[in-house]
Write a protein that holds these residues in place. Structure first.
Motif, PDB file in Angstrom:
ATOM      1  N   TRP A   1       0.819  -1.212   0.000  1.00 37.58           N
ATOM      2  CA  TRP A   1       0.000   0.000   0.000  1.00 37.58           C
ATOM      3  C   TRP A   1       0.853   1.262   0.000  1.00 37.58           C
ATOM      4  O   TRP A   1       0.480   2.285  -0.577  1.00 37.58           O
ATOM      5  CB  TRP A   1      -0.936   0.002   1.202  1.00 37.58           C
TER       6      TRP A   1
ATOM      7  N   LEU B   1      -0.568   9.358   3.528  1.00 34.46           N
ATOM      8  CA  LEU B   1      -1.015   8.006   3.209  1.00 34.46           C
ATOM      9  C   LEU B   1       0.153   7.037   3.131  1.00 34.46           C
ATOM     10  O   LEU B   1       0.144   5.999   3.799  1.00 34.46           O
ATOM     11  CB  LEU B   1      -1.800   8.007   1.895  1.00 34.46           C
TER      12      LEU B   1
ATOM     13  N   ASN C   1       1.443   4.042   5.983  1.00 30.57           N
ATOM     14  CA  ASN C   1       1.690   2.638   5.639  1.00 30.57           C
ATOM     15  C   ASN C   1       3.109   2.217   6.001  1.00 30.57           C
ATOM     16  O   ASN C   1       3.331   1.111   6.499  1.00 30.57           O
ATOM     17  CB  ASN C   1       1.445   2.413   4.144  1.00 30.57           C
TER      18      ASN C   1
ATOM     19  N   PHE D   1      -7.124   3.908   8.702  1.00 39.61           N
ATOM     20  CA  PHE D   1      -7.487   3.979   7.284  1.00 39.61           C
ATOM     21  C   PHE D   1      -8.999   4.025   7.075  1.00 39.61           C
ATOM     22  O   PHE D   1      -9.460   4.454   6.022  1.00 39.61           O
ATOM     23  CB  PHE D   1      -6.839   2.830   6.513  1.00 39.61           C
TER      24      PHE D   1
ATOM     25  N   SER E   1     -13.708   2.326   1.019  1.00 41.06           N
ATOM     26  CA  SER E   1     -12.405   1.747   0.676  1.00 41.06           C
ATOM     27  C   SER E   1     -12.374   0.236   0.892  1.00 41.06           C
ATOM     28  O   SER E   1     -11.499  -0.455   0.370  1.00 41.06           O
ATOM     29  CB  SER E   1     -11.306   2.396   1.519  1.00 41.06           C
TER      30      SER E   1
ATOM     31  N   VAL F   1     -11.765  -1.157   3.752  1.00 43.13           N
ATOM     32  CA  VAL F   1     -10.795  -1.503   4.783  1.00 43.13           C
ATOM     33  C   VAL F   1     -11.447  -2.241   5.944  1.00 43.13           C
ATOM     34  O   VAL F   1     -10.784  -2.999   6.673  1.00 43.13           O
ATOM     35  CB  VAL F   1     -10.071  -0.223   5.274  1.00 43.13           C
TER      36      VAL F   1
END
Length: 215
Positions: A49, A62, A66, A103, A111, A113
């Motif tokens: 990611w 972002l 990660n 996230f 998304s 997630v």
């Protein structure tokens, strides 16, 4: 059982065996190896990611998030290497949960997630040793409640960083989650088979000793 001749052991197997010891029971070593494998998968998932976010967005938050989570997952191997089994499992599950919440906030419900909550429900029972069973139940319930809340209040979880295609996010999150579940399930089945083979060999040696002793 841990391999004493480490020079002939593949590098991946050596990583998986970090912290495993002969004085541990077969079950304890099994939990430890699953924890190590789960942390490796977590590192790979976060790195994937991080690279994706780096190439298709200009949001340092972002791909930085990660990268930080990948680093946090790597500490699991360090803790297991030090013999801190409960801490290693706690760190792994806490890092996984932090990643889901972070996230879910950044990318929103769309998304996908939230699907990772299914892993959170199951993995605590595969990673915590017997001494940490209450913690395993707690993390599993936390994952379950997060799943229910995120699905029930999905309209409230909007993306704060709407920089990635929701369809791409869903596809990657769902497919990767399925792959992680498949890998952990396969690993567990292999470790169980090896445990049974070790027990059979041990019983056979004991029977042979008894026969020789009485003869």
């Amino acid at each position: 059982m841990p391999n004493n001749d480490k020079s002939k052991t593949p590098i991946f197997q050596r990583i998986v065996d970090i912290g495993a010891a002969d004085e541990f029971s077969i079950t304890e070593n099994r939990y430890l190896r699953i924890t190590n494998i789960a942390s490796i998968l977590g590192i790979l998932f976060m790195v994937m990611w991080m690279i994706t976010a780096f190439w298709i967005t200009d949001s340092s938050l972002l791909y930085g998030s990660n990268g930080l989570l990948a680093l946090m997952f790597s500490f699991v191997l360090l803790f297991n290497g030090k013999g801190w089994r409960v801490l290693a499992s706690t760190w792994f599950n806490a890092t996984s949960y932090i990643g889901i919440i972070l996230f879910l906030y950044l990318l929103g419900y769309s998304s996908g997630v939230w699907v990772i909550c299914f892993i959170m429900i199951v993995t605590p029972y595969m990673t915590f040793p017997k001494s940490g069973r209450k913690l395993a139940i707690g993390f599993s319930m936390l994952g379950f409640l997060t799943l229910i809340i995120s699905v029930g209040l999905q309209s409230k979880f909007n993306a704060h960083y709407d920089v990635l295609d929701p369809y791409l996010l869903q596809m990657l999150n769902i497919s990767t989650t399925g792959l992680i579940c498949l890998t952990i399930a396969w690993t567990l089945s292999v470790l169980i088979d090896r445990s049974e083979e070790s027990l059979k060999a041990e019983r056979k040696d004991q029977m042979t000793f008894c026969i020789i002793f009485f003869l």
